[in-house]
Design an enzyme around this catalytic site. Structure first.
Site, PDB file in Angstrom:
ATOM      1  N   CYS A  40       0.834  -1.201   0.000  1.00 23.92           N
ATOM      2  CA  CYS A  40       0.000   0.000   0.000  1.00 23.92           C
ATOM      3  C   CYS A  40       0.866   1.247   0.000  1.00 23.92           C
ATOM      4  O   CYS A  40       1.437   1.614   1.041  1.00 23.92           O
ATOM      5  CB  CYS A  40      -0.926  -0.007   1.223  1.00 23.92           C
ATOM      6  SG  CYS A  40      -1.961   1.468   1.349  1.00 23.92           S
ATOM      7  N   CYS A  43      -0.502   4.030   2.281  1.00 26.86           N
ATOM      8  CA  CYS A  43      -0.266   3.788   3.713  1.00 26.86           C
ATOM      9  C   CYS A  43       1.175   4.070   4.106  1.00 26.86           C
ATOM     10  O   CYS A  43       1.437   4.645   5.166  1.00 26.86           O
ATOM     11  CB  CYS A  43      -0.577   2.324   4.064  1.00 26.86           C
ATOM     12  SG  CYS A  43      -2.105   1.681   3.396  1.00 26.86           S
ATOM     13  N   ASP A  44       2.126   3.638   3.285  1.00 32.95           N
ATOM     14  CA  ASP A  44       3.522   3.575   3.711  1.00 32.95           C
ATOM     15  C   ASP A  44       4.472   4.487   2.950  1.00 32.95           C
ATOM     16  O   ASP A  44       5.656   4.566   3.287  1.00 32.95           O
ATOM     17  CB  ASP A  44       4.032   2.131   3.587  1.00 32.95           C
ATOM     18  CG  ASP A  44       3.250   1.176   4.474  1.00 32.95           C
ATOM     19  OD1 ASP A  44       2.826   1.598   5.566  1.00 32.95           O
ATOM     20  OD2 ASP A  44       3.067   0.016   4.081  1.00 32.95           O
TER      21      ASP A  44
END
Length: 201
Positions: A40, A43-44
């Site tokens: 992701c 997300c990261d």
């Protein structure tokens, strides 16, 4: 409903078990999840500011995420097992035009290596058989998803890919059982559409 703990009675059930990202299945992948391996970019991506990273895949998701990751990363190298992308034409144009993105064609990752965090990927060219190594700070994998429906096999009707089949009212093959989100949606796979499907159910 029988669970590992209790049993429950209900007049209706909505199945929203979602989908999981497909994994490469190579040594080092599991070990470095959260320490350089991610599924992701949204997300990261922030954790890879000014880092050199690789993106695995050639579809729409891979190109969308690769383009997004250039907001943070110093460089993004797309590794793809074929010699052309499956992504839509517009996404391809945007990716090719981005000076932070480069491509390695006809190549697969054999192993993800690191010490505490990811440092290197071992590669093989599928056409020549030649092996190589590439230094990297992160590996973002976008090679598709599969629905989390195995526990419902032989209970609800599914398609050949394991997605639960629903009608326009989100009804499954069993009266009183509904399904919503990525467990039945092989097309959109977005939070917005999953919320809408859940509301409909």
């Amino acid at each position: 409903l029988k669970t590992y703990g209790k049993e429950y009675e209900a007049e209706s059930v909505i199945v929203t078990a979602g989908a999981s990202p497909r994994r490469l299945g190579v040594p080092g992948e599991e070990e470095f999840i959260g320490r350089g391996v991610s599924y992701c970019g949204t997300c990261d991506g922030f954790f890879f500011r000014d880092k050199d990273i690789v993106v695995v895949g050639g579809g729409d998701s891979a190109m969308e995420e690769a383009i997004f990751l250039t907001k943070f990363a110093n460089s993004v190298t797309v590794i793809h097992r074929r010699d052309e992308l499956r992504a839509g034409h517009t996404l391809q144009q945007r990716a090719f035009a981005n000076e932070k993105i480069s491509f390695v064609w006809d190549t697969v990752i054999d192993e993800i290596v690191g010490e505490g965090t990811v440092t290197t990927v071992k590669l093989t060219n599928r056409k020549t058989g030649e092996g190589s190594e590439m230094k990297t700070d992160g590996v973002f994998i976008f090679i598709g998803h599969f629905p989390n429906s195995k526990f419902l096999e032989e209970k609800l009707a599914m398609d050949e890919h394991g997605y639960i089949i629903t009608d326009e009212m989100m009804r499954t093959s069993v009266n009183g059982v509904f399904a919503a989100g990525e467990i039945q949606d092989a097309v959109y796979r977005q939070i917005a559409t999953s919320v809408g499907q859940g509301t409909a159910a």
